[in-house]
Design a protein around this motif. Sequence first.
Motif: not given
Length: 456
Positions: A226-231
């Motif tokens: 999820i962090s990579r998607r927001y990044a």
Amino acid sequence: MSTLPAEAAQGAPAEARPWALACLLLALAGALFFSSYGFANWLASQRQDVPSVFFEWERGIPFLPWTIVPYWSIDLLYGLSFFLWRTRAALLTHVKRLVLAQLVSVACFIAFPLRFSFERPQADGLPGQLFTLLGGFDLPFNQAPSLHISLLVILWVAFAAHVTGGWRWLLHGWFALIGVSVLTTWQHHLIDVPTGALVGWLCVYLFPLRLPAVDAAAPDARTRRISRRYALGAAIALLCAVLAAGASVTLAFLLLWAALALACVARIYALAAPAWFQKDSNGTMAPAACWVLAPYLLGAFINSRWWTWRAPRASQIADGVWVGRFATRRELRALGVNAVLDLSAELPRVANGRALAYRCVPVLDLTVPTAGQLEQAVSQLDQWHAEGRRVLVSCALGYSRSALVGAAWLARQRGLSDAEAALAALREHRPAVVLSPEHARTLQGWLDSLPTMEPA
């Protein structure tokens, strides 16, 4: 002026005020300010063509020479702010905010220099003398983000934490006047103000005096994904901001703000740390988090309405207990509830009232509550149900986090020891819940940890 020991209210141990350290840090911060600010000014002055960014209607902003007095007063407030703090830790946090604002602003001044484009009228008397003094070291560069506004935000937060009663109104009035003065002294164009404010709030957000104590799981594959998607979303928004800069400064700023908010959310998921939403157990989110994360918070609220537009907003699972989406004041009144158990980490409380009990157990969206979070939530629900309160258990949509808590509570009420039976009992009342095998495993683990007991 009456003061409130803000750090003491946070449980800091009693210690002697760090007067000597405050003097040393003030000297070092002052040296950093004048050297770095002056260097950026000088560097811009060496360029052949430094652009300006302004709206034509800004030419109608009046030049008010007397407002140079509040403009200059921030220097005095800057110095005094070092002596507000009762503890070394709080002082260091404040200094980190000031230094970060300085570094971010100067980096922007060097990378993207801008100049003030209007010719300032002459001023007489004391204002004229103050303008002359200011012009001795402040060239018409160092525009966006306004360091004056960034420091204003940080100092405003610092002084507001120590002032009570009627003095707060005087404080707010004076700081607001300082904010206006950057325009009425013809020191800055309008775009410098919101960009400066955003930098200031970012510094306060990144260096809080404390974070809420929140039970959370360690980072895992889910939170990192999820962090990579927001990044990625942050990178796309930043690219769009750069592309939009030539067409619309306003749009570019809004996209830049969105990129910053998404980057902060990416960091929260990378750390698996809902505490960084800075939402306390009463559901109140820290002002700095509200400002920095505002584009994301707005998107999260709209998303909660979009997915539940045609679905039941809340479902009664037992006498006096509902499970549903994050509720507005109107929805709470319609349900007639007088207590809210909020499982969302990302949505600030909107409902208030003396008769409304509120408890937040913040869980990151798209993640599964931990056993500890389940226990906190179910225990609170047990207490309110025993008191005869009408309770809404909510999260953004009411389909996952709050649904799992509802199932756990039903299991304890009915003496169920099987997670699938508990989930089936919940689905009888709220069929549209979205609960994965991981939710079932977490619930089963929590049920297995409970002592054997009869149904309530």
